[in-house]
Structures are given as C-alpha cells and as structure tokens.
Design a protein around this motif. Sequence first.
Motif, PDB file in Angstrom:
ATOM      1  N   ALA A   1      -5.579   6.619  13.456  1.00  0.00           N
ATOM      2  CA  ALA A   1      -6.534   5.646  12.919  1.00  0.00           C
ATOM      3  C   ALA A   1      -5.880   4.276  12.847  1.00  0.00           C
ATOM      4  O   ALA A   1      -6.308   3.409  12.113  1.00  0.00           O
ATOM      5  CB  ALA A   1      -6.996   6.084  11.533  1.00  0.00           C
ATOM      6  N   ALA A   2      -4.820   4.109  13.631  1.00  0.00           N
ATOM      7  CA  ALA A   2      -4.043   2.869  13.533  1.00  0.00           C
ATOM      8  C   ALA A   2      -4.851   1.671  14.018  1.00  0.00           C
ATOM      9  O   ALA A   2      -4.875   0.632  13.389  1.00  0.00           O
ATOM     10  CB  ALA A   2      -2.757   2.997  14.334  1.00  0.00           C
ATOM     11  N   GLU A   3      -5.515   1.856  15.128  1.00  0.00           N
ATOM     12  CA  GLU A   3      -6.342   0.790  15.725  1.00  0.00           C
ATOM     13  C   GLU A   3      -5.605  -0.552  15.700  1.00  0.00           C
ATOM     14  O   GLU A   3      -5.953  -1.471  14.968  1.00  0.00           O
ATOM     15  CB  GLU A   3      -7.672   0.667  14.982  1.00  0.00           C
ATOM     16  N   CYS A   4      -4.549  -0.620  16.524  1.00  0.00           N
ATOM     17  CA  CYS A   4      -3.667  -1.782  16.460  1.00  0.00           C
ATOM     18  C   CYS A   4      -4.155  -2.950  17.297  1.00  0.00           C
ATOM     19  O   CYS A   4      -3.712  -4.073  17.130  1.00  0.00           O
ATOM     20  CB  CYS A   4      -2.281  -1.376  16.919  1.00  0.00           C
ATOM     21  N   GLU A   5      -5.062  -2.703  18.240  1.00  0.00           N
ATOM     22  CA  GLU A   5      -5.532  -3.807  19.091  1.00  0.00           C
ATOM     23  C   GLU A   5      -6.269  -4.856  18.264  1.00  0.00           C
ATOM     24  O   GLU A   5      -7.082  -4.499  17.407  1.00  0.00           O
ATOM     25  CB  GLU A   5      -6.472  -3.265  20.172  1.00  0.00           C
ATOM     26  N   PRO A   6      -6.013  -6.116  18.520  1.00  0.00           N
ATOM     27  CA  PRO A   6      -6.779  -7.153  17.842  1.00  0.00           C
ATOM     28  C   PRO A   6      -8.274  -6.995  18.123  1.00  0.00           C
ATOM     29  O   PRO A   6      -8.662  -6.360  19.105  1.00  0.00           O
ATOM     30  CB  PRO A   6      -6.260  -8.448  18.453  1.00  0.00           C
TER      31      PRO A   6
ATOM     32  N   PRO B   1       2.880  -0.271   8.910  1.00  0.00           N
ATOM     33  CA  PRO B   1       2.724  -1.723   8.932  1.00  0.00           C
ATOM     34  C   PRO B   1       1.930  -2.172  10.156  1.00  0.00           C
ATOM     35  O   PRO B   1       1.988  -1.531  11.205  1.00  0.00           O
ATOM     36  CB  PRO B   1       4.153  -2.256   9.008  1.00  0.00           C
ATOM     37  N   THR B   2       1.188  -3.240   9.992  1.00  0.00           N
ATOM     38  CA  THR B   2       0.395  -3.761  11.101  1.00  0.00           C
ATOM     39  C   THR B   2       1.319  -4.357  12.145  1.00  0.00           C
ATOM     40  O   THR B   2       2.001  -5.351  11.891  1.00  0.00           O
ATOM     41  CB  THR B   2      -0.578  -4.837  10.604  1.00  0.00           C
TER      42      THR B   2
ATOM     43  N   MET C   1       0.847  -1.199   0.000  1.00  0.00           N
ATOM     44  CA  MET C   1       0.000   0.000   0.000  1.00  0.00           C
ATOM     45  C   MET C   1       0.882   1.248   0.000  1.00  0.00           C
ATOM     46  O   MET C   1       1.761   1.384   0.838  1.00  0.00           O
ATOM     47  CB  MET C   1      -0.867  -0.003   1.261  1.00  0.00           C
ATOM     48  N   PRO C   2       0.673   2.157  -0.932  1.00  0.00           N
ATOM     49  CA  PRO C   2       1.536   3.331  -0.973  1.00  0.00           C
ATOM     50  C   PRO C   2       1.225   4.267   0.193  1.00  0.00           C
ATOM     51  O   PRO C   2       0.072   4.391   0.606  1.00  0.00           O
ATOM     52  CB  PRO C   2       1.177   3.988  -2.307  1.00  0.00           C
ATOM     53  N   SER C   3       2.234   4.881   0.687  1.00  0.00           N
ATOM     54  CA  SER C   3       2.047   5.811   1.787  1.00  0.00           C
ATOM     55  C   SER C   3       2.656   7.150   1.378  1.00  0.00           C
ATOM     56  O   SER C   3       3.739   7.192   0.821  1.00  0.00           O
ATOM     57  CB  SER C   3       2.740   5.262   3.034  1.00  0.00           C
ATOM     58  N   ASP C   4       1.925   8.249   1.621  1.00  0.00           N
ATOM     59  CA  ASP C   4       2.425   9.562   1.199  1.00  0.00           C
ATOM     60  C   ASP C   4       3.576  10.023   2.066  1.00  0.00           C
ATOM     61  O   ASP C   4       4.286  10.960   1.709  1.00  0.00           O
ATOM     62  CB  ASP C   4       1.312  10.629   1.348  1.00  0.00           C
ATOM     63  N   VAL C   5       3.702   9.421   3.203  1.00  0.00           N
ATOM     64  CA  VAL C   5       4.638   9.945   4.203  1.00  0.00           C
ATOM     65  C   VAL C   5       5.675   8.875   4.514  1.00  0.00           C
ATOM     66  O   VAL C   5       5.355   7.688   4.494  1.00  0.00           O
ATOM     67  CB  VAL C   5       3.860  10.298   5.503  1.00  0.00           C
ATOM     68  N   THR C   6       6.893   9.290   4.771  1.00  0.00           N
ATOM     69  CA  THR C   6       7.904   8.325   5.197  1.00  0.00           C
ATOM     70  C   THR C   6       7.482   7.759   6.535  1.00  0.00           C
ATOM     71  O   THR C   6       7.151   8.508   7.451  1.00  0.00           O
ATOM     72  CB  THR C   6       9.273   8.997   5.411  1.00  0.00           C
ATOM     73  N   VAL C   7       7.522   6.456   6.617  1.00  0.00           N
ATOM     74  CA  VAL C   7       7.147   5.831   7.878  1.00  0.00           C
ATOM     75  C   VAL C   7       8.416   5.283   8.521  1.00  0.00           C
ATOM     76  O   VAL C   7       9.196   4.583   7.881  1.00  0.00           O
ATOM     77  CB  VAL C   7       6.123   4.711   7.662  1.00  0.00           C
ATOM     78  N   PHE C   8       8.640   5.632   9.768  1.00  0.00           N
ATOM     79  CA  PHE C   8       9.825   5.177  10.487  1.00  0.00           C
ATOM     80  C   PHE C   8       9.480   3.909  11.261  1.00  0.00           C
ATOM     81  O   PHE C   8       8.464   3.282  10.990  1.00  0.00           O
ATOM     82  CB  PHE C   8      10.329   6.285  11.409  1.00  0.00           C
TER      83      PHE C   8
ATOM     84  N   GLY D   1      -2.515   8.529  10.583  1.00  0.00           N
ATOM     85  CA  GLY D   1      -1.747   7.289  10.696  1.00  0.00           C
ATOM     86  C   GLY D   1      -2.698   6.104  10.724  1.00  0.00           C
ATOM     87  O   GLY D   1      -3.581   6.040  11.565  1.00  0.00           O
ATOM     88  N   ILE D   2      -2.529   5.187   9.788  1.00  0.00           N
ATOM     89  CA  ILE D   2      -3.473   4.071   9.702  1.00  0.00           C
ATOM     90  C   ILE D   2      -2.710   2.797   9.371  1.00  0.00           C
ATOM     91  O   ILE D   2      -1.768   2.813   8.568  1.00  0.00           O
ATOM     92  CB  ILE D   2      -4.579   4.387   8.662  1.00  0.00           C
ATOM     93  N   GLU D   3      -3.084   1.692  10.004  1.00  0.00           N
ATOM     94  CA  GLU D   3      -2.398   0.418   9.751  1.00  0.00           C
ATOM     95  C   GLU D   3      -2.799  -0.154   8.407  1.00  0.00           C
ATOM     96  O   GLU D   3      -3.937   0.035   7.952  1.00  0.00           O
ATOM     97  CB  GLU D   3      -2.724  -0.582  10.871  1.00  0.00           C
ATOM     98  N   ASP D   4      -1.879  -0.888   7.769  1.00  0.00           N
ATOM     99  CA  ASP D   4      -2.138  -1.350   6.411  1.00  0.00           C
ATOM    100  C   ASP D   4      -3.163  -2.486   6.330  1.00  0.00           C
ATOM    101  O   ASP D   4      -3.446  -2.992   5.251  1.00  0.00           O
ATOM    102  CB  ASP D   4      -0.826  -1.761   5.721  1.00  0.00           C
ATOM    103  N   ASN D   5      -3.725  -2.879   7.472  1.00  0.00           N
ATOM    104  CA  ASN D   5      -4.765  -3.921   7.398  1.00  0.00           C
ATOM    105  C   ASN D   5      -6.150  -3.349   7.136  1.00  0.00           C
ATOM    106  O   ASN D   5      -7.114  -4.085   7.070  1.00  0.00           O
ATOM    107  CB  ASN D   5      -4.762  -4.769   8.673  1.00  0.00           C
ATOM    108  N   LYS D   6      -6.254  -2.020   6.978  1.00  0.00           N
ATOM    109  CA  LYS D   6      -7.566  -1.397   6.736  1.00  0.00           C
ATOM    110  C   LYS D   6      -7.600  -0.845   5.320  1.00  0.00           C
ATOM    111  O   LYS D   6      -7.732   0.359   5.104  1.00  0.00           O
ATOM    112  CB  LYS D   6      -7.802  -0.291   7.759  1.00  0.00           C
ATOM    113  N   GLU D   7      -7.490  -1.765   4.352  1.00  0.00           N
ATOM    114  CA  GLU D   7      -7.342  -1.320   2.970  1.00  0.00           C
ATOM    115  C   GLU D   7      -8.535  -0.494   2.489  1.00  0.00           C
ATOM    116  O   GLU D   7      -8.376   0.544   1.848  1.00  0.00           O
ATOM    117  CB  GLU D   7      -7.154  -2.537   2.059  1.00  0.00           C
ATOM    118  N   LYS D   8      -9.723  -0.975   2.844  1.00  0.00           N
ATOM    119  CA  LYS D   8     -10.916  -0.288   2.341  1.00  0.00           C
ATOM    120  C   LYS D   8     -11.005   1.129   2.909  1.00  0.00           C
ATOM    121  O   LYS D   8     -11.315   2.086   2.200  1.00  0.00           O
ATOM    122  CB  LYS D   8     -12.160  -1.092   2.728  1.00  0.00           C
TER     123      LYS D   8
END
Lengths: 352, 815
Positions: free
Chosen positions: B168-173, B239-240, B1-8, B208-215
Amino acid sequence: MALLRITSPHTQRAGRKTSWVMLMVIAATIPGLVVQTALFGWGTLINILIAVAAALVSEAIILKMRQRSIGFFLKDYSAVLTAVLLGLALPPSVPWWLTVTAVSFAIIFAKQVYGGLGNNPFNPAMVGYAIVLVSFPVPMTQWLGSADVVATQDTLSFVHSIAAIFSSAPVIDGYTMATPLDAFKHKEGLMSSEAFASVEALSSGNLSSWFYVNMAYLAGGLALLYFRIITWHTPVALLGALAVMASLFYMIDASNAATPYFHLTTGAAMFGAFFIATDPVSSCTSNKGKLFYGCGIGVLIFIIRTWGGYPDAVAFAVLLMNFAAPFIDYYSQPRAYGHKKAKKGLKIGDSQ
Amino acid sequence: MPSDVTVFEFHGGIHPEQNKTQSLQLPLGNPKLPDELVLPLGQHIGQMSRPLVKVGDRVLKGQTIAINNGFLSSFLHAPTSGRISAIEERAIAHPSGLSDLCIIIEPDNKETWCELRPMPLWQESTKTDVLTYLAEMGIVGMGGAGFPTQVKLQGAQKNDLDYLIINAAECEPYITADDMLIREKTSHLVQGIQILQFLVEANNVIIGIEDNKEKAIELLQNELRVRQLDKQIKIAVVPTKYPSGGEKQLIQLLTDREVPSGKHPIDIGIICQNVGTCSAIYDAVVLGQPLISRITTLTGAALEHPQNVEVLLGTPIEHLLNYAGCDHSQLQRLIMGGPMMGFTLENQQAPIIKTTNCILAGSAKELPQPEPEQACIRCGMCEQACPASLLPQQLLWFTKSQEFEKAEHYNLFDCIECGACSYVCPSSIPLVQYYRHGKSAIREARDATIKSDHAKLRFEARKARQEAEAAEKEAKRLARKKPAPKADKAKVDAPTNDVTTAKADNANKAEKPANNEASKKLKIDLAIAKAKMKKLEKALTAAQEETRTEEINQLQTEVNEQKNTIQQLEDELTKVAPPAKVTKVANPNEAGVKQLKIDAAIAKASVKKLEKAIKKAEDINAPELETLKSQLTPAILRANELEKSLASAQEAAAKSSDSTATQAEELSEQAKADTKKLKIDIAIANAAIKKAKKNIDAMKAEGQDDAAIDASGLPQKLAEHEANITGLQQKLTDLTATDSKTEKPSAEVNPLADKIKKQKIAVALAKAQISKLTKRMEKEPEKAAEIQLEIEAKQAAQTTAETELAQLLNTQEKN
C-alpha cells in the motif's frame, strides 16, 4: 494539440543542472579566494580573471573548430571552473602569459582534444598546472608572503600586482616569501625543530596564513558536502591517508619529519582534497572506488612532498591517480541489489 | 507515525514533489456509463483471453465474455449489461500505441447483473477451489503488472511462506488510488487480506504503507483493532521515498531481505499483493462480483476536478477526461500511470484496463519537455539515487558505446527502470531510455543466437537424416539384388497357394511398401513428438513453479502447438495403419521376409556407422571409444543373425508357398528356424551379460559403492540374463534333440523347459533381492528388523524355487 510521446520518467529535479553544479563549486571557492586575496594581495584575483578569459576564448575556438554549439557548451561553466581552480592554484605574481599557457593547455589539450566535458581522463586544471610547473619552475615557486611576515610589512598593491603580472616587472624580494612546504623541503641539514625555530618561511606567522587559507577551503568543501555536490569519500580518504602517513613517519623520526598537522594545514592539502581530487569526470565512480582513489592521492602527496622533487604534490598525485582511476573502477563495483557479492573486472567472467 | 514493524532501509531513492493532494480534494467519483466499453483481450501478463461471445450477443453485467487461454491467462467479464457491438482491433493503452483485439459492449443502461455465485464459505473450501474461483473471476495484480493472481498464489502453495506483504506504499507522485481505496473500502480490504492469508498461510502478514497516507493508516489500524486482527496483520509505516512501493524495495524495507537477481520474491518465501487486488479478491469471493471495475486517479493540471473515480473497465479515457473537466488546450502529455514510470498515451479513446491506477493529464508547465541532453560529468548523483545499487553512469557509458557485454556485467538487467537516476541527472540525460535500449539490444542478440543455434541443430539433423536415408536405400538396393529371383518365384507361386491371399496381395501391392514406410515414419514422428511434449510439459511446470512469466507464455504456446502436432500425427497414423495390418495378415511370410530384409539392412548400416564412428574416435582418441567398441560386437552379431534368419525365412517362405511341401519338412524347417532363433537369443543374452558386467565394472571403477550398483538394478539384470541363457541353452539342446529324433512334437518338453527357465529366473531374482536387502540393512540399521523379516521371506521363496527347479530338472532328465 498533439500529445507528446516521451518515455518515463516524465519529471526531473528542478534546478540542479550541470551548470548549477559548476557554479556551486565556483561559489564554494570564494572563502578561499577571499582569504588568499586578503593575505597575499590582488594577484590571485587578477590571475583568475585572466584565466577565465583565456579559458572562455580557447574553449570557444575549439568548439568552433569542432563545429559544436558554442553558447550551449560555454553555458555549462565547466571551462570557467577549470580557470578558477587554476587561478587559485598558481602563485599570485606569475606573469600573465604563464596563466594563459596553463589555462589554454588545460582546456585545449587536457579537455577538448579528448572530446570535451565528461570525456577527459585527467583533471584539466592539474594538467595545466603541471605543464607550467615543469616548464617554468622559477616563477611557479615564487609565492608572496602575507603582510605580517614579509620584510615590507605589506602586501603587493593592486598597481604593483598588475605591473608584476603584465610587464613581468620583477617582484621586490621584500614581498615574497617561500611557502612553508618549500622552506621545509629545503631546510637542508637542519632538524625539524631547528627549522621551525629559525627559518622565516616556517615562522608561526607564515604557518598561520596557510592555516587560514586551508581552513577557508575546508569551509568551502563542507558547503559542497552539505549541498551533496561531492560525497565525503574522496576528501576523507585523502586527508586521512595523508595524516596517517605523516603520523607514521613523525613517530618513526620526529626530528626530521613534519607533524601531521603541518601536512594538513599547509600547501594545497584542503584545496586538493575538496576541489581538485573530487573532480567527478577524472576520478573514480563508486563510493568504494573513491576511497581507494582518495587514499592513493593522500599517500602520493606525502611521498612526493617528502622525497620528491617538488615541494607540493597535489597536481602530480592527482594526475597519477587519474591514471589508476579506470582500473580502480573495474574492481570497486558496488554490490548490486540481489547479488551476493560485488562483481569485479570489466566483462562477464572477470568476477571469478 | 508509529509502526508496528521494524522498518529497514534501501539504498538510494528520491523525494520528488508528491502532488498527491490535488486528487484527494473530492470524494470518490462515479462517472456515468459511456456510450461504449472497450475491453481489450490482453489486460494482463500472459496469453490473451479467448472471447466467448459473438457480435450481437446480449450480455449481463458480470457475465463471462472471455475465458483464459492456457495457464497464464485470465477471464474477462462484462462490466455492464448490453450488446456486443463488435469484436475488433481498437487502440489500447500500451506504450507502443498499437491497436489490439477488443470486445466492444454497447451498454443498455439497465445494469442488470447476471446471477452471482459468491463463495461465502471459502474457509471451508479447498484452496484449489478458491484459486480456481479467483481465476474465473478475472483477478489479476492491480498494482501495475497485471499478473494473474491465482498463478502467483499457486507459487505459495509449494513454498513455505514467511511473509505476505500487502503493498500500500503507492510511492509514485500524483497517484492516490490505493490511498482512496483504503479509505473507502477498509473492511473489504482487510477481509480480502484474510482470504489471501487463508490461501498462502504466511508466517507474517504486513501491510507496507508510506507515512504520507495518515488517514488511510488510521482507518486501517482501527479496522484491524475492531476485527481483532492487529496481532495477525501488522502495519509497517515506511518513510515517504520513491520507489519504496517497488516490490523489491518494499521487501527490503520490511524484511531486510533482497530478492536474488533473476529470481522472484516467492523464492525467498515472500509474496506481495497490491491493496487493489485484495479488495478485488473480497468482491469476488464474498460478493461474487468479478473484476469489472477499479479505482483510478484522474489528476494533472489540465483537469479542473482532479479526483479518484470508481470506473468500469473499458471506459474510454476521453470519457473520464471530460468527466473531470479536462481543458484540452492545456493538455500536453497524457500519461497512464505516474510521472516516474507511467507511459504516454496518444489516443484518448484507449480504455481503462485492470491495471490502470492513474490517468495523469499534464500541462506543459507541469511536465515540461526535457532539456537538451548534456555531457555526463560522472557526478554520481544517479549512483546515490539508484535503489538497485547500480552504477548508472557506467551503464550509460557502456550502452552509449554499444558495449553491451560490459553493461550486462555491470548488472544492467537488475535495473528496475524506476527513473530515479534520470530524475536526479543534472545533465538531463534520459538514462532509463538508454537502459531500455541496451536491454532490448541484448535480448535481441540473445534471441538471434538461440535462433542460429536452432538452425545449426536443424541443419545437422537434416544431414544425418539424409545420410541414414542414403544408407538405407543402398542396403535395400543390395537386398533386392541378391534374393530377387527367389522373391519373384515366391510371388509367382503365390496364386497357386492361396487365391484369396494373392488377391489381397495384388490389391495391396502398390500401397503396401509405401504404407509400411509411412506408418513407420509416422510412428517415429509420433514418438518424437510425444517425447518433446513431455519435455515441454516438464519445463512448463518448472516455469510455473518459479512464476517466470515470459517463459510460461512461450511454453504454453509451444505445448499447445505440440498437442496439435501429436493429434495430427495420430490422425494420419490411423489413416495409414489399417491397410498395413491387412497386408500383414494377408501374407505373413512375405511381410516377414521383407521386415527381416529391412532389419538386416538397417543392422548392416548401423554396423557400418559404428565402424566409422570407432575409426573417428580412434583418430581423436575419444573417450567413448570403449562404449562404441562394446556396441559393435552385438551389432555385428545381430546383423549376421538377421541375415541368417533372413535367408532361412526366405527359404521358408519359398517352401511354404510350395503346395507340395510336406508338413514334416515344414516342421523341421520350423525347428531349424527355432534353433536359429534360440541361438540368436543366446547370443543377444550373452552380449547383454557382457554389457551388464562391463557396466558394473565401470561403476566399480568409478568408486561407486555396492549399494549404488545394486540400486542401478544391474546385478539383478545380470542374474536374469544368466538364467535366461541357461533356459535358452536348455531349450536349444531340447530342440536339437527333438530335431534329430524327427518330428516328435516338443509340446511336452517345451513347457517343462519353460518351467525350468522360470524357476531359474525366480531363484536368481530371489538371490539378487536378498543381496540387495542385506546391503540395505547395513545402510539403514534402524529398519533392520523389518528388512530381516523380508530377507527371511525371500530366502524361503528361494528355497522353494530351488526345490522346484531340482524336481523339474529331474523330470527332464527322465524324459
């Protein structure tokens, strides 16, 4: 049904339990065990069996005396691992009582007396090894040779191994062969090149046997790294320091010193680097600390091998660095998130 | 998934089973109204809200039912129309499982909205107005903590903001509430972000959003493109990895900056807001709807229809469990929040609150009971997983052995309790629980030390007070002993002098001293209370600026208490004060004598005290010896003068009460008293000059430059005092002269002397100002021209003052 009241987190990584960690380490020794058995006969395997039995018995007795649950603690396989490591480290033809002495000392005094798993400051297997090495130097330095180098052109048969181990029947000289490290240590006045040319134990055949053994342990070690049971820091630092020291002295005095290659591929270099020095309980904690710890062992191995009284030095080097581990820990805290620099020392105020 | 921002990257992290698909199978659900809504008054960080309604009141949907209690608090609104059936303690969703005060609403099922007052022209409003509006709409952080949003945003007003990060990361399972919210309310969310950006004016806005939320990512990108905001608002796809949604970790991921330990993101120019909060801000500002509902994930193996629901606040969890088809025989663990950081609930009646993002109804198979704890083998897996780069195995060792100082040294308080270490621990050690225990033990110990320190201070203050009281009593006793007959005489003579005075005196005799004492004490108390209040207010603003939640709370309560105390004291004072005034008017002489007596006694006591202190200081060779000594002389002087004036005042009192005394005598007495007073004034002025000189010397000795000394205003004071003295001496000579010439009224002379004095002061002042300006000119050459002008003006003033002074002196000589 009443609802549970438990604090977070509510899930755990499935499978990777302490017993699994121990079993994985045991499994990773299999390549080395196979190569050792193939080259030097059944002795190692028999040693391991004796050692495991002795370890389980002594652990059970002590747990009973300490009024702990025997089954629960035996199932963590930590005693088995200690026994396997000792069985691999001891020469293949040592008498059974020597193995039992080493193992029971390791379990009882080096581990349980300190409070059992997780509380021992020293590596139990190496404590056991050092005890018998100091007490019974003769059987401890008698190593068997591989079939292609010894006079008999064969390894000790299973029956003969049993006989040698259980009835202390002397092993015929035709089967034995000094280890390359031992031979190199006792090359007396010979130049390195002369020694490698003339001494039997330093022949290319014997050297290649030990090379195979070390490569087998390297393979096992890489498996441990792959499964993230150990981190790269200790083995890399250890082998690196050993190689640097060996190169340095080889450059200074090539005629009397051995090559770095020789140091890395003989004796217990790989076994020590991946299986002994990485014992988490008695080693350093942080990644930075592990680097110091590994370096220390590497340097000490070289020093003891070159100028010490024993041909191989992993046990003493590891034990000495076990002493230093808590101190190293105090000064190798990682920099925590949100802190400009890492803290040092043990208490607040030590950092200055 | 492309990201506009550099992710560290951030250290550690884990990859637990995501379990997010279960709750995304069904669309957003809308459960029916429950029989009652339970609204706890404390749904946010800070003070509990104050109810505005009574039991039996009818409320409309969106009506304010509780308002904020202090600065760090929030408003609460009726989620539906209905009747307030109770305001009582109910089980709430809290780890403690305790009950708390709740407003219970019985819905009338009509859903009648109250009048909505949106703020569609927010762009033209002031930020303060919008912030206040957000507070009134009950907006709090919906990601987890429930921190009042306007308080967080106020911090941004004072700092230059680099980043506004939308979490918008919402990392919790398991949890998919934010995912669903982005999908369902994309445009609300984006407009909410715009409002936020209007309020904080950050240089960068990143979601900031995790890559598991493609839609969700796709919808967001489209929305931003359509609104042509994709330049202003960037999307960072991370990344998730748990816990990338932790505020500190997300900040590190997006900016590679770390929030310093013990500080807040705002301190490094960053503010984080949850997507739920953004959408709530939109609802409030554009639609005028207060925060009365939220999206919550209902999930877990015990539910037949796991899904996300838009649910009214206050809905009992049981109602939702039934809605989602809960198999109660399967339900073993009910968790509010996710499996990593959520807490278990025992009471299914507990309501949904503003921060409830997930209800996880776990079965025994899904969330098995933890295995028995084994020994720590220091394998270091926890260390590799720790997002805060701590050494969890060492922390365990220290907390287990109660070596909390070491645990603190190993940064225990930087633990964010994410649970990654416990998750990976092969020995099933509940590490986080050990750390929580360690933290609370340390906090308790700290509180205990603070308490004991307070107790010590209180004890010492009490001792000092008792000593002072004893000294005062002693002084009073002495004072009573000596002039007793005279005073009695005065009292006896009083009736002949003035009947009304005597009457008033008699009436007030009993009350008077008590009143005087009481009012004095009250005044002192009041002054102390006011000083304390000021200090507290200062601390509070400081705390608010740095958004230290716990402190703000504490301080807020303290300020309120202090206000009450001051109010009380003022009330008491007004009660006490009037009669005291009456007494004074009734017999000024006597009151004056008494006042003088007390003053003299106090002065004596302070001399004694100073002497004692000096002795002590000499014993230990303390550095404050000099200051003490310098204080002693004026104190002795004052005490002597007071005694003198006391004696004279007593005489005067005695004489003035004597009806046969001539006015001339009185006048001469008056003159004498004046002389004495003047002498005292001169002595005081002298002492002040000495002190000022000493201070200047000290400053010079410390190597401070003239500018600093000037800035301290000491030279100016010196000049004033000197002028004062000359004036006083002049007056004194005049007075003695008048005195010797008998009762020639000094009315003419006095104004002249006054004038002279004034002119002298003016001259001195002008001189001081000129010297100050010259110094400033040297310092700020760029303003030289302006300063030069000022200096000229001042010099002119000085010359005029000097001429006038000369004239005045001439006139005086002629006289």
